[in-house]
Design a protein around this motif. Structure first.
Motif, PDB file in Angstrom:
ATOM      1  N   GLY A  11      31.133  -2.877  -7.953  1.00 14.30           N
ATOM      2  CA  GLY A  11      32.384  -2.694  -7.226  1.00 14.30           C
ATOM      3  C   GLY A  11      32.805  -1.262  -6.999  1.00 14.30           C
ATOM      4  O   GLY A  11      33.736  -1.008  -6.228  1.00 14.30           O
ATOM      5  N   ALA A  50      35.033  -0.837  -3.443  1.00 12.31           N
ATOM      6  CA  ALA A  50      36.462  -1.170  -3.463  1.00 12.31           C
ATOM      7  C   ALA A  50      37.200  -0.567  -2.283  1.00 12.31           C
ATOM      8  O   ALA A  50      36.986   0.586  -1.913  1.00 12.31           O
ATOM      9  CB  ALA A  50      37.080  -0.682  -4.771  1.00 12.31           C
ATOM     10  N   VAL A  54      38.810  -5.050  -6.239  1.00 12.83           N
ATOM     11  CA  VAL A  54      37.938  -4.988  -7.415  1.00 12.83           C
ATOM     12  C   VAL A  54      38.831  -4.822  -8.642  1.00 12.83           C
ATOM     13  O   VAL A  54      39.590  -3.865  -8.726  1.00 12.83           O
ATOM     14  CB  VAL A  54      36.942  -3.820  -7.324  1.00 12.83           C
TER      15      VAL A  54
END
Length: 445
Positions: free
Chosen positions: A214, A218, A225
């Motif tokens: 992530g 993000a 996330v």
């Protein structure tokens, strides 16, 4: 061959300055057979070569010893073997330094392998090589300071076959850090190109560590996330056919999803049907991803064909100096005053005949990346003036003119900074694989 049907391998770092805590979490709770620390970018090794010239006992990644101080006790207790390219320009010196760290921790008996052979500077200096990027030949570059070929998985696997607990390399292809342990564990043949192509998929997914869980993925609520401040790093549960489950330690931050895996799969891939590595030309077009549970994605498919017989080489070369100056403006009409300041510096650099090879004049947050502010004028803006020059003196003149805006420019300027830095740029070329000879040096802690 592995006695276990599954080999567990984790990603302990995705770049030289990466966090250490997620790797320790992996070691403590990931039940890992191997962990790989990927710590080299394109220019990192050129800078490391300069440190080695200044001190023959250095030239490895500056964070290597701290990583090992924290990771070795846990890895030894769990039986996890370590592979890293943090040897950078000096894997042998790195191996000796890690051995000293191990002894200081009371961890005697560790076997450390240093893989060398990637340094091909004499070969490159004696040739006029066509460049992949930028256009031209190696003759067109400034003074060459380093040349390192991307080695493959074979010497890593061989070092593990010889009983290495830790393998330290210089430049290798990033996926090779993961392929090498899998070749060793499963007894794969590097001539099985379909299998090595599938293993390359796994290595490519893991190589950037937090990007698979992530990080960099993000994007606010659009791609949410959880718990990025405690982002966990990924691991793969790999089967003998090079299928895998990618996941992370339960309870750590981040996510492993189809979306994060797809983004990482496509990262830095020019042609998904022909991803060139030292061991294989991998084909990602038949890769299949499927959800296998919370934070678990199944990876299968992929293939490969024989490698090209050439190795990519990153050439580091001197490319002058960059001078930079910044200053902020705030309050009413901040952007108007900032543009006025840029005009002043632009004119001053012309009046004083500063020899600029190239330059930039940016309002950071407004137009520095071709982004418009939208509705409403910004109440705070920072200007940045940067230029590339042939001398440090000329580069210093750029920051000096920006700093002079304090009393010679628009009202309200503050927080001026200035800097000069030497530029070591990177170019890419190809050399015959047969011209590169690798070696393994074993060191006992």
């Amino acid at each position: 061959m592995s006695a276990s049907p599954i080999v567990r391998i984790g990603a302990g770092a995705g770049f030289a300055g990466d966090r250490i805590e997620p790797a320790i979490e992996l070691l403590e709770h990931g039940q890992l057979d191997f962990i790989a620390f990927e710590c080299l970018a394109e220019r990192t090794i050129a800078l490391a070569q300069e440190r080695r010239r200044a001190d023959p006992d250095h030239g490895y990644d500056p964070m290597l010893l701290e990583r090992m101080r924290r990771a070795l006790p846990v890895a030894r207790a769990r039986g996890t073997r370590i592979v890293t390219n943090a040897g950078a320009a000096n894997p042998i010196a790195a191996a000796h330094a890690v051995a000293e760290v191990a002894r200081s921790l009371g961890l005697g008996g560790l076997r450390i392998a240093a893989v060398t052979g990637d340094d091909v500077l004499p070969l490159v200096r004696g040739a006029s090589l066509p460049l992949i990027d930028p256009p031209g030949t190696s003759d067109d570059l400034g003074p060459i300071v380093s040349a390192n070929a991307y080695l493959g998985a074979a010497p890593i696997a061989a070092a593990l076959d010889r009983g290495a607990d830790i393998v330290i390399t210089g430049r290798v292809g990033d996926p090779a850090l993961f392929i090498g342990p899998l070749v060793h564990a499963f007894g794969w043949s590097l001539d099985d190109h379909a299998l090595i192509g599938r293993a390359t998929v796994i290595g490519h997914l893991l190589e950037c560590a937090g990007q698979l869980t992530g990080g960099y993925f993000a994007d606010g609520d659009r791609k949410a996330v959880p718990d990025l401040a405690w982002l966990g790093f990924p691991l793969a549960e790999v089967a003998a056919d090079a299928s895998a489950i990618v996941t992370k330690v339960p309870g750590t931050g981040g996510i492993v999803s189809l979306a994060t895996c797809k983004e990482q799969l496509l990262y830095e891939i020019l042609d998904p049907a022909a991803y060139h590595q030292a061991d294989v030309i991998a084909d990602f077009t038949s890769v299949r991803l499927s959800e296998a549970g919370p934070d678990r994605v199944a990876v299968s498919g992929g293939g490969g064909r024989p490698p090209s017989g050439e190795l990519k080489v990153t050439i580091g070369y001197d490319d002058g100096f960059v001078g930079e100056g910044q200053i902020s403006y705030a309050g009413r009409d901040a952007a108007t005053r900032a543009r006025m300041a840029l005009d002043i510096v632009r004119e001053r650099l012309a009046l004083t005949a500063v020899p600029l090879r190239e330059s930039r004049f940016d309002l950071m947050g407004v137009d520095s990346v071709d982004f418009t502010a939208g509705e409403g004028a910004p109440r705070e803006v920072r200007i940045r003036v940067a230029g590339r020059t042939d001398t440090a003196e000329a580069a210093a003149a750029i920051g000096a003119e920006v700093e002079a805006l304090y009393t010679n420019g628009p009202m309200g300027g503050g927080g001026a900074t200035r800097s000069v830095r030497r530029v070591v740029a990177a170019a890419s070329a190809l050399v015959p694989a047969t011209a590169v000879q690798t070696a393994i040096t074993m060191i006992e802690a």
